[in-house]
Design an enzyme around this catalytic site. Structure first.
Site, mmCIF file in Angstrom:
data_model
loop_
_atom_site.group_PDB
_atom_site.id
_atom_site.type_symbol
_atom_site.label_atom_id
_atom_site.label_comp_id
_atom_site.label_asym_id
_atom_site.label_seq_id
_atom_site.Cartn_x
_atom_site.Cartn_y
_atom_site.Cartn_z
ATOM 1 N N GLU A 46 0.961 -1.239 0.140
ATOM 2 C CA GLU A 46 0.015 -0.102 -0.051
ATOM 3 C C GLU A 46 0.999 1.372 0.096
ATOM 4 O OE1 GLU A 46 -0.656 -2.691 2.098
ATOM 5 O OE2 GLU A 46 -2.690 -3.193 1.946
ATOM 6 N N PHE A 50 -11.635 -7.205 13.432
ATOM 7 C CA PHE A 50 -10.569 -7.663 12.675
ATOM 8 C C PHE A 50 -10.126 -6.561 11.728
ATOM 9 C CE2 PHE A 50 -8.979 -10.122 8.686
ATOM 10 C CZ PHE A 50 -7.784 -10.455 9.522
ATOM 11 N N GLN A 51 -8.917 -6.421 11.591
ATOM 12 C CA GLN A 51 -8.416 -5.317 10.674
ATOM 13 C C GLN A 51 -8.976 -4.002 10.931
ATOM 14 O OE1 GLN A 51 -8.338 -6.997 6.628
ATOM 15 N NE2 GLN A 51 -6.206 -7.868 7.056
ATOM 16 N N LYS A 98 -17.465 -0.949 5.370
ATOM 17 C CA LYS A 98 -17.968 -1.950 4.543
ATOM 18 C C LYS A 98 -19.397 -1.847 4.069
ATOM 19 C CE LYS A 98 -17.273 -6.570 2.948
ATOM 20 N NZ LYS A 98 -16.568 -7.714 3.503
ATOM 21 N N MET A 114 24.282 9.273 3.399
ATOM 22 C CA MET A 114 24.154 10.777 3.925
ATOM 23 C C MET A 114 24.109 10.596 5.495
ATOM 24 S SD MET A 114 23.683 13.681 3.541
ATOM 25 C CE MET A 114 22.856 14.508 2.068
#
Lengths: 175, 580
Positions: free
Chosen positions: B49, B111-112, B161, B481
């Protein structure tokens, strides 16, 4: 930055929506500003809330706070009321120990002087309600403190600018 | 028309003109992905993602359109976070859609489930949780409006959802009516009085400098700012984000200013009596020690975000407004003022000569070698081989600064780099988004061996979707760096910066389906670059084995003022020279 460090009272009009208040509070924590008190309630339009907050800082910090608040999408209007002619009130509820008749009399005397009210009574406590500006509330608390404060709650300040900013009070208009 | 939430969302995207999106499916967005194949929108499936967020960001930066990404709830949303923060701090318009658990389960630790709007509140311009499908269309419309107007930024829309499944009315005509957000009215036009004052200051200054930021590029004011410099003989310097506003070879252009800015740019700013900031925000990497930044200059600050004005440096003439609209008004005023003053060009000529002498005396410099590949040499060769025309994306670190110094850009939006957040892992997915947005251009990602490994899985995305990006890994087996700082400020105590265990990048890229190339000697550099340019059906990654301990110069040490640069040795002495 300029060192003039003092309390500012800032009034914010904001959409009455979930998340709007969180966004304002998070802005303060994210940028390291401190809120001293915060009060929220809706206005004459129930879809708009007025948030009144007191924050301490120098002019630069307060200017930044005001500008950052203005950037928020949900915010309509931000005003620093500190130097405006305003109505500025706070509500205090305080429960004090009054185990002796002398203490009872003392509390009643102070309540009388400050125009407060005893709103709840038990054998050994009085609960007092006081509305006033911050200085009045602070003064009342200082006087009542030696008696023994059991519990207290303050609303934080709410404020609104006066309808007439000066002229009718016999002062010179700045504009 | 009755549509499901998912269908409303896709229809709204279509009406917003969205053609290409980047995303990753999951449980909470199943209903959206179920309808996606029937929408006229091309979806690019990334491999993470974070890649989707950076790709949407890269797409937005090169096209000027709003970038769009999708992710599911929970880990999908949290994986977007770095990408969204990257876009937000660089003021890039991105709209992210995340799924969430159904409304009746919110707050249940389902969940999630994460509090996506809570997590993303500080890293977005605004965000929404849609709780009722009836609000969905209006919310999408507002999201795009907020992302692209005013100071652009990121807007996230969180979609439970059940909201994507439920049915509501959708009217196309209603969607097309203008957006009304009563509490959001960005100021676009500059105050005429302030513009007049600014014009006078510009015409009367002796040593003015234009300090050009990313806002110039994003508002489309690049041509105007160059015109202003030409009309009033003003040297120009730019921030990392503003570099592409000015053609790299313009005679008045001094290059980048700040921590790794050129000697001429930094000295010009320090000596200036008028600093004209256009869409720039006086970032710490630009100013060095703030109280000694341009100490004798009056400041004209043009910015669309009033909160930027006076935030770090007080402005003498603040102008709140869109850079393009402000310059459109300012330019004719300046022309008028300049025409009145006959002495003008003589006075200004002295300043121009002085600035030029700085540039000639202390140019960008590195010790050339025919034995090892110098990283700066690779950038110069990429510039040559791409004729200066490629869109360049970078990761973060030394290679990023060398790119800013040595690639001479020709047109606005040509450089895609994480300026504010400094996100390693940005370059490859941003290149994918850039190439999707501008398929007509060569897109070259200049990366480091450290940064590349942070999002190298996205090479698979490029293979999957036939996106022929090119990647140059400036490989010094170091987190360069960090090593440079440890070298200069921590007594060469190289702690956790060795990347001695390294994948074989050529084999790795081949395994992912791309083409892997390598150059180990200076003589090979041009050859592999030409080889890479000839491949146009797959991503190509070139592993450039470079000088391990090359440092980026000039460098303003942290806490130093801009004139306290550490300069390169110019081949004269071993010890680095200190500027006065």
């Amino acid at each position: 930055m300029d060192g003039h460090y003092r309390k500012h009272i800032i009034s914010v009009l904001v959409e009455n929506q979930p998340g709007a208040l969180a966004r304002i509070i998070e802005l303060f924590s994210a940028r390291g500003y401190n809120i001293e008190s915060l009060n929220v309630g809706h206005t004459e339009d129930p879809t708009i809330s007025r948030i009144t907050m007191v924050a301490k800082g120098d002019e630069h910090t307060i200017e930044q706070i005001v500008k950052q608040l203005r950037r928020l999408i949900d915010v309509f209007k931000v005003r620093d009321l500190t130097d405006k002619k305003k109505l500025d009130r706070e509500l205090l509820i305080v429960r004090v120990n009054v185990e002796t008749p002398e203490k009872k009399d003392e509390v009643k005397r102070l309540v009388d002087i400050f125009g407060a009210q005893i709103v709840d009574v038990s054998h050994d406590t009085y609960t007092v309600e006081l509305t006033g500006d911050e200085e009045q509330v602070d003064a009342f608390l200082e006087l009542i403190k030696p008696l023994g404060i059991r519990e207290m709650a303050r609303t934080g300040r709410v404020a609104m600018v006066r309808a007439l900013q000066g002229e009718t009070f016999g002062e010179e208009s700045k504009h | 028309m009755k549509l499901s939430g998912a269908e409303i969302l896709l229809k709204a995207l279509e009406l917003e003109g969205v053609e290409k999106i980047f995303g990753y499916p999951g449980g909470a967005v199943l209903d959206i992905y179920d309808r996606l194949p029937f929408a006229p929108i091309k979806h690019y499936l990334t491999r993470h993602e974070q890649g989707a967020a950076h790709a949407a960001d890269g797409y937005a930066r090169v096209t000027g359109k709003v970038g769009v990404c999708f992710a599911t709830s929970g880990p999908g949303a949290t994986n977007l976070v770095t990408g969204l923060a990257t876009a937000q701090i660089d003021s890039v318009p991105v709209v992210a859609f995340t799924g969430n658990v159904p409304t009746f389960m919110i707050g249940n630790d389902a969940f999630q489930e994460v509090d996506t709007v809570g997590i993303t509140r500080p890293i977005t311009k605004h965000n929404f949780l849609v709780k009722d499908v009836k609000d969905l269309a209006d919310t999408v419309k507002k999201a795009f409006h907020i992302a692209r107007t005013g100071r652009p930024g990121v807007v996230l829309v969180d979609l439970p959802k059940d909201v994507t499944r439920e049915i509501a009315d959708f009217f196309e005509e209603e969607y097309k009516t203008p957006v009304q957000i009563r509490s959001y009215k960005p100021v676009l036009k500059g105050h005429p009085g302030q513009i007049k004052k600014a014009a006078k200051a510009i015409a009367s200054a002796e040593r003015p400098v234009l300090y050009i930021g990313g806002g110039t590029v994003s508002s489309g004011a690049s041509d105007l700012v160059v015109k202003l410099a030409e009309v009033a003989n003003i040297p120009m310097t730019a921030t990392l984000m503003g570099l592409t506003a000015v053609p790299g070879n313009h005679p008045f252009f001094l290059g980048m200013l700040g921590m790794h800015g050129t000697y001429a740019a930094n000295m010009a700013v320090q000596e200036s009596d008028l600093l004209i900031a256009v869409g720039a925000r006086f970032d710490d990497r630009v100013t060095g020690r703030l109280k000694d930044f341009a100490p004798n200059a009056k400041v004209i600050h043009i910015d669309i975000d009033s909160a930027e004005i006076g935030k770090n440096r007080a402005a003498d003439i603040p102008i709140v407004g869109d850079a393009k609209l402000v310059l459109e008004e300012l330019l004719p005023e300046v022309e008028r003022q300049v025409a009145k003053n006959r002495e003008f060009y003589n006075v200004r000529q002295k300043w121009i000569m002085k600035v030029k002498s700085w540039a000639e005396r202390y140019p960008l410099w590195y010790e050339p070698s025919d034995r090892v590949i110098k990283p700066q040499f690779v950038i110069q060769k990429i510039w040559e081989v791409t004729k200066g025309e490629a869109i360049i994306t970078t990761d973060v670190g030394q290679h990023q600064m060398w790119t800013a110094q040595y690639y001479k850009f020709r047109y606005p939006r040509q450089l895609v780099t994480s300026g504010g957040l400094g996100t390693m892992g940005f370059g490859v997915p941003a290149a994918i988004g850039a190439k999707v947005g501008r398929p007509d251009k060569t897109v070259f990602c200049i990366s480091g061996d450290g940064s590349f490994q942070m999002n190298m899985q996205e090479i698979v995305t490029a293979v999957h979707h036939n996106i022929p990006i090119k990647v140059a890994i400036i490989n010094n087996n170091f987190l360069g760096m960090v090593r440079q700082w440890q070298g200069i400020f921590y007594d060469k105590n190289y702690s956790q910066v060795h990347l001695d265990v390294q994948p074989d990048f050529v084999k790795l890229v081949e395994a992912m389906g791309g083409v892997g190339l390598r150059a180990e000697r200076p003589a090979e550099v041009e050859k592999v670059l030409k080889e890479a340019m000839a491949i146009n059906d797959r991503p190509v990654v070139i592993d450039f084995i470079v000088d391990r301990e090359e440092d980026v110069f000039p460098m303003v040490p942290p806490g130093g003022a801009l004139n306290e640069m550490i300069l390169p040795s110019y081949g004269k002495e071993k010890a680095k020279k200190k500027a006065v």
